[in-house]
Design an enzyme around this catalytic site. Structure first.
Site, PDB file in Angstrom:
ATOM      1  N   GLY A  92      -0.533  71.268  36.541  1.00 52.82           N
ATOM      2  CA  GLY A  92      -0.958  72.567  36.016  1.00 52.82           C
ATOM      3  C   GLY A  92       0.192  73.554  35.939  1.00 52.82           C
ATOM      4  O   GLY A  92       1.340  73.245  36.269  1.00 52.82           O
ATOM      5  N   THR A 135     -11.420  93.631  26.874  1.00 48.59           N
ATOM      6  CA  THR A 135     -12.791  93.761  27.382  1.00 48.59           C
ATOM      7  C   THR A 135     -13.191  95.210  27.658  1.00 48.59           C
ATOM      8  O   THR A 135     -14.331  95.597  27.425  1.00 48.59           O
ATOM      9  CB  THR A 135     -12.962  92.929  28.663  1.00 48.59           C
ATOM     10  OG1 THR A 135     -11.990  93.350  29.628  1.00 48.59           O
ATOM     11  CG2 THR A 135     -12.775  91.451  28.380  1.00 48.59           C
ATOM     12  N   VAL A 145      -0.903  85.305  36.525  1.00 50.19           N
ATOM     13  CA  VAL A 145       0.406  84.683  36.340  1.00 50.19           C
ATOM     14  C   VAL A 145       0.744  84.685  34.859  1.00 50.19           C
ATOM     15  O   VAL A 145      -0.002  84.154  34.029  1.00 50.19           O
ATOM     16  CB  VAL A 145       0.422  83.254  36.897  1.00 50.19           C
ATOM     17  CG1 VAL A 145       1.765  82.608  36.642  1.00 50.19           C
ATOM     18  CG2 VAL A 145       0.099  83.272  38.382  1.00 50.19           C
ATOM     19  N   LYS A 183      -8.596  87.459  43.240  1.00 47.82           N
ATOM     20  CA  LYS A 183     -10.021  87.533  42.929  1.00 47.82           C
ATOM     21  C   LYS A 183     -10.892  87.127  44.124  1.00 47.82           C
ATOM     22  O   LYS A 183     -12.109  87.301  44.103  1.00 47.82           O
ATOM     23  CB  LYS A 183     -10.340  86.663  41.715  1.00 47.82           C
ATOM     24  CG  LYS A 183      -9.722  87.212  40.424  1.00 47.82           C
ATOM     25  CD  LYS A 183      -9.949  86.300  39.255  1.00 47.82           C
ATOM     26  CE  LYS A 183      -9.385  86.917  37.970  1.00 47.82           C
ATOM     27  NZ  LYS A 183      -7.923  87.177  38.037  1.00 47.82           N
ATOM     28  N   ASP A 241      -2.846  64.864  40.142  1.00 47.95           N
ATOM     29  CA  ASP A 241      -3.623  65.655  39.182  1.00 47.95           C
ATOM     30  C   ASP A 241      -4.623  64.749  38.471  1.00 47.95           C
ATOM     31  O   ASP A 241      -4.391  63.539  38.364  1.00 47.95           O
ATOM     32  CB  ASP A 241      -2.705  66.335  38.166  1.00 47.95           C
ATOM     33  CG  ASP A 241      -3.322  67.605  37.593  1.00 47.95           C
ATOM     34  OD1 ASP A 241      -4.305  67.487  36.830  1.00 47.95           O
ATOM     35  OD2 ASP A 241      -2.828  68.698  37.901  1.00 47.95           O
ATOM     36  N   LYS A 280     -10.270  77.971  37.694  1.00 49.32           N
ATOM     37  CA  LYS A 280      -9.831  79.359  37.812  1.00 49.32           C
ATOM     38  C   LYS A 280     -10.400  80.318  36.772  1.00 49.32           C
ATOM     39  O   LYS A 280     -10.260  81.529  36.914  1.00 49.32           O
ATOM     40  CB  LYS A 280      -8.306  79.407  37.731  1.00 49.32           C
ATOM     41  CG  LYS A 280      -7.740  78.948  36.384  1.00 49.32           C
ATOM     42  CD  LYS A 280      -6.224  79.064  36.338  1.00 49.32           C
ATOM     43  CE  LYS A 280      -5.690  78.694  34.960  1.00 49.32           C
ATOM     44  NZ  LYS A 280      -4.228  78.830  34.874  1.00 49.32           N
TER      45      LYS A 280
END
Length: 649
Positions: free
Chosen positions: A317, A499, A475, A435, A339, A393
């Site tokens: 990733g 948004t 990121v 978060k 992965d 995520k």
């Protein structure tokens, strides 16, 4: 030197690949043309010299006729040109080195001719050349060859100005570094920029010029003074200048459709193999974010990683692959990249094997949810350190699929963490997210639940693994992040969707994020949560407007910005610490330890078992309800699960 050598050299000049003269695209004069011109200039210089000497005296040495003296002179000069390759430089880019080669060739020719003349005197009693003839001839030859090159250079510059539009540029700040950059632009082989002046953030320099260029102070009259110059771009040298003034200058350029360019970092200027001018590029939005560079303690990291067997989950990733790249530079004994994504894992394997041929890589295709598959890795490798980057995520997607987030973010973490305890792994470093702080969505809640579990393992008596958690914000450049998304929308002609007009986020680069992970892996005794001083938060609306202007377009005119409303689980303001958290400093001023309330192992495990059972029964509401009981600060926002907050209370 033999005649055979000069013959081969001459044939090479006449017949190599640069010998073709293309009148329709005359990029540079072929070498044989330059050599012919130089020989012609020697011939003309010799004739002119003869006429000058003839005016002064009619007495010449008679051993060789004047014609043969000129032939011998031309021949010797030609051999010198071949020997020193005076013809090999690109004439329009002639430098001091080229001038020095011409001077040396002329001097050698004169010495050789004088030597031949005196050898003749000792053997026959007669000289061939008058000394004034040699002195005047070498002077005229050198001046004419130099004049020829200057004429070609000036003609090319005039031609290129007419036929090629060069960017009029200003350089920000006046310092040794910026003057060096200006000199590089003026002397560059790349005819891309035309330096028209400097910008000063300090005082006026109305009467001072540098390299013949004016200096403009950045003040209220700045635009009026530079407007006649038709400035196309401003170059911001890296690490140079007043930051506050630089930010104002950037805003000024964006508002006035002036391009912003950046030059290489100062350290790169010492590398003579790097063409500074060709590395001047358009500034990226990442460069405009107020980021402070992390200073790593390489000694501690090298000591921690060198010679160790290391596992990176989610190694294909965005974050995981950069962690792998950085670890590889510290020469681990074995680096296991794990992965479930086949194609990305294959791509990173090809890159790493080529870039780090001496590192023992093991690329494992598997899923952290499969405890048996993960156990095989621990059983067949004596792993010392685990970097756990595998996770789901994307907030809106997870909000609609809570069970999958439980399986990966919670169960997957439990699988890896338990195996670390079982096999006595030295360190486990978990990549979390901001978060997880006062979560308003399922993704953040599952990451917070994973944090609580690994923290609680410290009280297990059989555990000797140090469990470390790192938290950071958004990121830049990672898969699905906002900047690549905005770039795609701008390329399509818009609209750019935001948004909410007031939404803000913290940002960091992938490199910084992974540096934090490596640094944190050398700190603490287990159970700590490390957070990063991420600077100022960025307003997403301002980010979108700057990106549009960087593309040479005008927001709301060329590209519309539309507000779509907050997505499920999204909040306006991200936080780095929860309300009840305190911080402790570390030896790196940019990394802090969050002192956040934890729970006992049994308490966390009981609640997580309820979450896992609810997930196994495909009961999403029960999954979220159980998460809210474990994490009292978890309050859903703009979500179908908001009603559960009242039930839990």
């Amino acid at each position: 030197m033999t005649w055979e050598y000069f013959k081969r050299r001459l044939i090479f000049i006449l017949w190599n690949g640069d010998s073709k003269l293309r009148f329709r695209n005359l990029r540079y004069l072929p070498r044989w043309i330059v050599l012919v011109f130089d020989v012609f200039l020697v011939s003309v210089s010799s004739i002119i010299t003869y006429n000058i000497i003839n005016l002064l005296t009619h007495q010449f040495y008679e051993l060789l006729s004047i014609e043969w003296q000129i032939v011998l002179t031309v021949f010797v000069y030609s051999l010198s040109f071949l020997l020193l390759s005076t013809y090999s430089g690109v004439v329009r880019h002639s430098t001091f080195v080229d001038v020095a080669k011409i001077a040396i060739a002329c001097l050698i020719s004169t010495v050789v001719l004088a030597g031949i003349s005196y050898l003749s005197y000792f053997s026959t009693g007669q000289k061939i050349f008058l000394v004034p003839f040699l002195i005047i001839n070498v002077s005229i030859t050198f001046i004419s060859m130099l004049f020829f090159r200057l004429t070609v250079k000036m003609a090319y510059q005039s031609f290129s100005k007419v036929n090629r539009k060069r960017k009029n540029v200003l350089i920000f700040e006046v310092s040794d570094e910026t003057i060096a950059l200006a000199e590089a632009i003026n002397g560059s082989n790349e005819d891309v920029f035309d330096l028209v002046g400097f910008i000063s953030s300090k005082k006026k320099h109305t009467r001072v010029k540098i390299l013949g260029k004016p200096i403009f102070r950045f003040d209220d009259q700045f635009y009026a003074r530079i407007n006649p110059l038709k400035v196309d771009a401003v170059i911001l040298p890296a690490q140079v200048g007043n930051k506050a003034i630089q930010e104002k200058l950037i805003d000024f350029c964006l508002e006035n459709t002036i391009k912003i360019l950046s030059s290489p970092k100062i350290e790169a200027w010492e590398d003579t193999s790097i063409d500074l001018v060709s590395n001047i590029r358009q500034i990226q939005i990442e460069d405009l974010l107020d980021r402070h560079q992390i200073i790593l303690d390489d000694t501690l990291i090298r000591k921690s990683l060198s010679g160790k067997n290391i596992l990176v989950t989610g190694g294909a990733g965005s974050i995981g692959s950069e962690i792998v790249r950085q670890i590889a530079a510290f020469k681990p004994n074995k680096l296991i990249v794990f992965d479930q994504a086949e194609s990305p894992l294959n791509e990173i394997s090809l890159e790493l094997i080529e870039s780090y041929p001496k590192v023992d890589f093991q690329f494992v295709l598997g899923d952290i949810r499969n405890s048996k598959r993960v156990a095989e890795i621990f059983e067949s490798n004596r792993i010392s350190i685990v970097y756990h980057a595998a996770a789901y995520k994307h907030v809106p997607l997870i909000e609609n699929n809570p069970k999958e987030a439980v399986d990966v973010n919670i169960m997957g973490t439990i699988n890896i963490a338990d195996l670390c305890v079982e096999h006595g792994v030295d360190r486990f470093v978990m990549i979390s997210t901001d978060k997880a702080v006062n979560p308003t969505n399922v993704m953040g809640a599952t990451k917070r639940a994973a944090e609580l579990y690994v923290q609680s393992l410290k009280e297990i008596h059989s555990n000797r693994t140090d469990f470390i958690t790192t938290r950071f914000g958004n990121v830049l450049g990672s898969n699905g992040s906002v900047i690549p998304h905005f770039k795609k929308l701008i390329e399509k002609g818009g609209p750019v969707t935001v948004t909410h007009k007031d939404i803000i986020r913290y940002f960091m680069t992938i490199t910084e994020a992974c540096q934090l992970v490596l640094q944190a892996g050398t700190m603490g005794n287990g159970g700590e949560i490390f957070v990063f001083d991420m600077g100022k938060p960025v307003k997403i609306l301002n980010l979108a407007e700057k990106m549009i202007r960087l593309s040479g377009l005008e927001p709301y005119k060329d590209i519309e910005i539309e507000f779509t409303g907050l997505r499920p689980g999204e909040k306006l303001y991200e936080e780095l610490l929860s309300n009840d958290s305190e911080t402790l400093p570390t030896h790196n001023e940019k990394i802090l330890i969050a002192k956040q309330k934890g729970y006992t192992y049994n308490y966390v495990l009981d609640h997580l078992n309820n979450v896992i059972i609810a997930g196994a029964n495909d009961d999403n509401e029960m999954v979220v309800s159980c998460l809210k009981k474990l994490i009292p600060e978890f309050k859903s926002n703009n979500s179908i699960f908001e009603s559960l907050d009242r039930q839990v209370r």
